[in-house]
Scaffold this motif. Structure first.
Motif, PDB file in Angstrom:
ATOM      1  N   LYS A  38       5.954  38.161   0.763  1.00 19.42           N
ATOM      2  CA  LYS A  38       4.627  37.564   0.601  1.00 19.42           C
ATOM      3  C   LYS A  38       3.710  38.592  -0.063  1.00 19.42           C
ATOM      4  O   LYS A  38       3.645  39.739   0.371  1.00 19.42           O
ATOM      5  CB  LYS A  38       4.049  37.136   1.946  1.00 19.42           C
ATOM      6  N   PHE A  39       3.015  38.147  -1.099  1.00 20.63           N
ATOM      7  CA  PHE A  39       2.120  38.993  -1.874  1.00 20.63           C
ATOM      8  C   PHE A  39       0.691  38.493  -1.741  1.00 20.63           C
ATOM      9  O   PHE A  39       0.451  37.410  -1.208  1.00 20.63           O
ATOM     10  CB  PHE A  39       2.569  38.995  -3.347  1.00 20.63           C
ATOM     11  N   THR A  40      -0.253  39.263  -2.260  1.00 19.44           N
ATOM     12  CA  THR A  40      -1.660  38.862  -2.164  1.00 19.44           C
ATOM     13  C   THR A  40      -2.053  37.839  -3.220  1.00 19.44           C
ATOM     14  O   THR A  40      -3.068  37.167  -3.071  1.00 19.44           O
ATOM     15  CB  THR A  40      -2.592  40.085  -2.271  1.00 19.44           C
ATOM     16  N   SER A  41      -1.251  37.729  -4.285  1.00 20.49           N
ATOM     17  CA  SER A  41      -1.578  36.795  -5.363  1.00 20.49           C
ATOM     18  C   SER A  41      -0.313  36.413  -6.127  1.00 20.49           C
ATOM     19  O   SER A  41       0.732  37.057  -6.002  1.00 20.49           O
ATOM     20  CB  SER A  41      -2.577  37.436  -6.334  1.00 20.49           C
ATOM     21  N   PHE A  42      -0.465  35.393  -6.955  1.00 18.72           N
ATOM     22  CA  PHE A  42       0.627  34.984  -7.825  1.00 18.72           C
ATOM     23  C   PHE A  42       0.974  36.086  -8.815  1.00 18.72           C
ATOM     24  O   PHE A  42       2.147  36.378  -9.042  1.00 18.72           O
ATOM     25  CB  PHE A  42       0.233  33.697  -8.578  1.00 18.72           C
ATOM     26  N   SER A  43      -0.044  36.720  -9.392  1.00 18.46           N
ATOM     27  CA  SER A  43       0.233  37.757 -10.390  1.00 18.46           C
ATOM     28  C   SER A  43       0.942  38.959  -9.770  1.00 18.46           C
ATOM     29  O   SER A  43       1.807  39.564 -10.408  1.00 18.46           O
ATOM     30  CB  SER A  43      -1.048  38.192 -11.109  1.00 18.46           C
ATOM     31  N   GLU A  44       0.621  39.290  -8.529  1.00 20.61           N
ATOM     32  CA  GLU A  44       1.334  40.385  -7.858  1.00 20.61           C
ATOM     33  C   GLU A  44       2.801  40.004  -7.630  1.00 20.61           C
ATOM     34  O   GLU A  44       3.700  40.819  -7.853  1.00 20.61           O
ATOM     35  CB  GLU A  44       0.661  40.729  -6.530  1.00 20.61           C
ATOM     36  N   ALA A  45       3.037  38.778  -7.212  1.00 15.81           N
ATOM     37  CA  ALA A  45       4.413  38.301  -7.011  1.00 15.81           C
ATOM     38  C   ALA A  45       5.194  38.344  -8.318  1.00 15.81           C
ATOM     39  O   ALA A  45       6.339  38.812  -8.357  1.00 15.81           O
ATOM     40  CB  ALA A  45       4.403  36.882  -6.431  1.00 15.81           C
ATOM     41  N   MET A  46       4.576  37.880  -9.402  1.00 18.47           N
ATOM     42  CA  MET A  46       5.248  37.865 -10.698  1.00 18.47           C
ATOM     43  C   MET A  46       5.508  39.283 -11.208  1.00 18.47           C
ATOM     44  O   MET A  46       6.566  39.557 -11.781  1.00 18.47           O
ATOM     45  CB  MET A  46       4.431  37.080 -11.723  1.00 18.47           C
ATOM     46  N   GLY A  47       4.561  40.187 -10.991  1.00 17.83           N
ATOM     47  CA  GLY A  47       4.756  41.578 -11.395  1.00 17.83           C
ATOM     48  C   GLY A  47       5.941  42.201 -10.684  1.00 17.83           C
ATOM     49  O   GLY A  47       6.757  42.911 -11.290  1.00 17.83           O
ATOM     50  N   TRP A  48       6.059  41.905  -9.393  1.00 19.23           N
ATOM     51  CA  TRP A  48       7.186  42.405  -8.596  1.00 19.23           C
ATOM     52  C   TRP A  48       8.496  41.834  -9.142  1.00 19.23           C
ATOM     53  O   TRP A  48       9.475  42.555  -9.314  1.00 19.23           O
ATOM     54  CB  TRP A  48       6.985  42.042  -7.124  1.00 19.23           C
ATOM     55  N   MET A  49       8.496  40.543  -9.441  1.00 22.62           N
ATOM     56  CA  MET A  49       9.708  39.903  -9.950  1.00 22.62           C
ATOM     57  C   MET A  49      10.128  40.492 -11.296  1.00 22.62           C
ATOM     58  O   MET A  49      11.322  40.711 -11.529  1.00 22.62           O
ATOM     59  CB  MET A  49       9.515  38.385 -10.067  1.00 22.62           C
ATOM     60  N   VAL A  50       9.175  40.770 -12.160  1.00 24.58           N
ATOM     61  CA  VAL A  50       9.502  41.363 -13.461  1.00 24.58           C
ATOM     62  C   VAL A  50      10.095  42.758 -13.258  1.00 24.58           C
ATOM     63  O   VAL A  50      11.125  43.095 -13.861  1.00 24.58           O
ATOM     64  CB  VAL A  50       8.259  41.403 -14.383  1.00 24.58           C
ATOM     65  N   ASN A  51       9.458  43.564 -12.416  1.00 25.29           N
ATOM     66  CA  ASN A  51       9.955  44.921 -12.155  1.00 25.29           C
ATOM     67  C   ASN A  51      11.373  44.874 -11.583  1.00 25.29           C
ATOM     68  O   ASN A  51      12.272  45.564 -12.065  1.00 25.29           O
ATOM     69  CB  ASN A  51       9.001  45.641 -11.198  1.00 25.29           C
ATOM     70  N   VAL A  52      11.585  44.042 -10.581  1.00 27.51           N
ATOM     71  CA  VAL A  52      12.913  43.920  -9.970  1.00 27.51           C
ATOM     72  C   VAL A  52      13.905  43.327 -10.968  1.00 27.51           C
ATOM     73  O   VAL A  52      15.059  43.749 -11.033  1.00 27.51           O
ATOM     74  CB  VAL A  52      12.851  43.067  -8.684  1.00 27.51           C
ATOM     75  N   GLY A  53      13.450  42.377 -11.768  1.00 30.17           N
ATOM     76  CA  GLY A  53      14.324  41.758 -12.766  1.00 30.17           C
ATOM     77  C   GLY A  53      14.876  42.758 -13.764  1.00 30.17           C
ATOM     78  O   GLY A  53      16.047  42.690 -14.148  1.00 30.17           O
ATOM     79  N   ILE A  54      14.048  43.707 -14.176  1.00 26.48           N
ATOM     80  CA  ILE A  54      14.499  44.755 -15.105  1.00 26.48           C
ATOM     81  C   ILE A  54      15.578  45.606 -14.434  1.00 26.48           C
ATOM     82  O   ILE A  54      16.606  45.925 -15.045  1.00 26.48           O
ATOM     83  CB  ILE A  54      13.307  45.611 -15.559  1.00 26.48           C
ATOM     84  N   GLN A  55      15.375  45.949 -13.168  1.00 23.36           N
ATOM     85  CA  GLN A  55      16.362  46.750 -12.449  1.00 23.36           C
ATOM     86  C   GLN A  55      17.649  45.965 -12.215  1.00 23.36           C
ATOM     87  O   GLN A  55      18.753  46.509 -12.329  1.00 23.36           O
ATOM     88  CB  GLN A  55      15.779  47.242 -11.125  1.00 23.36           C
ATOM     89  N   ALA A  56      17.521  44.679 -11.897  1.00 23.91           N
ATOM     90  CA  ALA A  56      18.695  43.827 -11.686  1.00 23.91           C
ATOM     91  C   ALA A  56      19.516  43.713 -12.970  1.00 23.91           C
ATOM     92  O   ALA A  56      20.746  43.788 -12.941  1.00 23.91           O
ATOM     93  CB  ALA A  56      18.264  42.444 -11.195  1.00 23.91           C
ATOM     94  N   GLU A  57      18.826  43.559 -14.086  1.00 22.99           N
ATOM     95  CA  GLU A  57      19.516  43.461 -15.376  1.00 22.99           C
ATOM     96  C   GLU A  57      20.265  44.752 -15.678  1.00 22.99           C
ATOM     97  O   GLU A  57      21.406  44.720 -16.146  1.00 22.99           O
ATOM     98  CB  GLU A  57      18.510  43.151 -16.489  1.00 22.99           C
ATOM     99  N   ALA A  58      19.638  45.894 -15.381  1.00 25.68           N
ATOM    100  CA  ALA A  58      20.297  47.191 -15.605  1.00 25.68           C
ATOM    101  C   ALA A  58      21.548  47.331 -14.743  1.00 25.68           C
ATOM    102  O   ALA A  58      22.534  47.940 -15.161  1.00 25.68           O
ATOM    103  CB  ALA A  58      19.325  48.329 -15.312  1.00 25.68           C
ATOM    104  N   MET A  59      21.515  46.738 -13.540  1.00 22.21           N
ATOM    105  CA  MET A  59      22.682  46.763 -12.650  1.00 22.21           C
ATOM    106  C   MET A  59      23.734  45.746 -13.069  1.00 22.21           C
ATOM    107  O   MET A  59      24.886  45.840 -12.647  1.00 22.21           O
ATOM    108  CB  MET A  59      22.274  46.422 -11.205  1.00 22.21           C
ATOM    109  N   GLY A  60      23.322  44.732 -13.826  1.00 21.05           N
ATOM    110  CA  GLY A  60      24.225  43.621 -14.131  1.00 21.05           C
ATOM    111  C   GLY A  60      24.466  42.755 -12.906  1.00 21.05           C
ATOM    112  O   GLY A  60      25.513  42.127 -12.764  1.00 21.05           O
ATOM    113  N   HIS A  61      23.465  42.729 -12.019  1.00 19.44           N
ATOM    114  CA  HIS A  61      23.588  41.981 -10.764  1.00 19.44           C
ATOM    115  C   HIS A  61      22.264  41.267 -10.515  1.00 19.44           C
ATOM    116  O   HIS A  61      21.226  41.908 -10.404  1.00 19.44           O
ATOM    117  CB  HIS A  61      23.911  42.945  -9.618  1.00 19.44           C
TER     118      HIS A  61
END
Length: 97
Positions: free
Chosen positions: A33-56
């Motif tokens: 749970k985040f304080t806003s939609f933009s905070e949630a999306m920022g987290w998802m983008v950051n994690v998404g970049i790391q997930a892509e680097a892992m190939g997972h």
């Protein structure tokens, strides 16, 4: 990083260091749970970049400030693997910054 299936005892041990994570229907699960939609999306983008680097990649679902995450390794036969634990740790690190 090569993936390998974790035994139930290994999963239980790993969950001790992953607050809020549970096993639900044979998959790792947590809701963030985040304080806003933009905070949630920022987290998802950051994690998404790391997930892509892992190939997972996570299964996740976002509604406004809530992100529901499910992790499982399809390549090893739909099991919880070391890759799922690693990605969960990365998610926690980004969330706790």
């Amino acid at each position: 990083m090569a993936g390998y299936k974790l035994q139930e005892t290994e999963i239980i041990k790993a969950l001790v260091n992953l607050p809020g994570w549970t096993v639900k229907e044979g998959k790792l699960h947590k809701e963030y749970k985040f304080t806003s939609f933009s905070e949630a999306m920022g987290w998802m983008v950051n994690v998404g970049i790391q997930a892509e680097a892992m190939g997972h990649h996570p299964e996740w679902f976002n509604v406004y400030n809530l992100v529901s995450v499910t992790l499982i390794t399809y390549d090893l036969g739909h099991v919880i693997s070391n890759l799922d634990i690693e990605l969960a740790k990365k998610m926690e690190a980004v969330f706790n910054r």
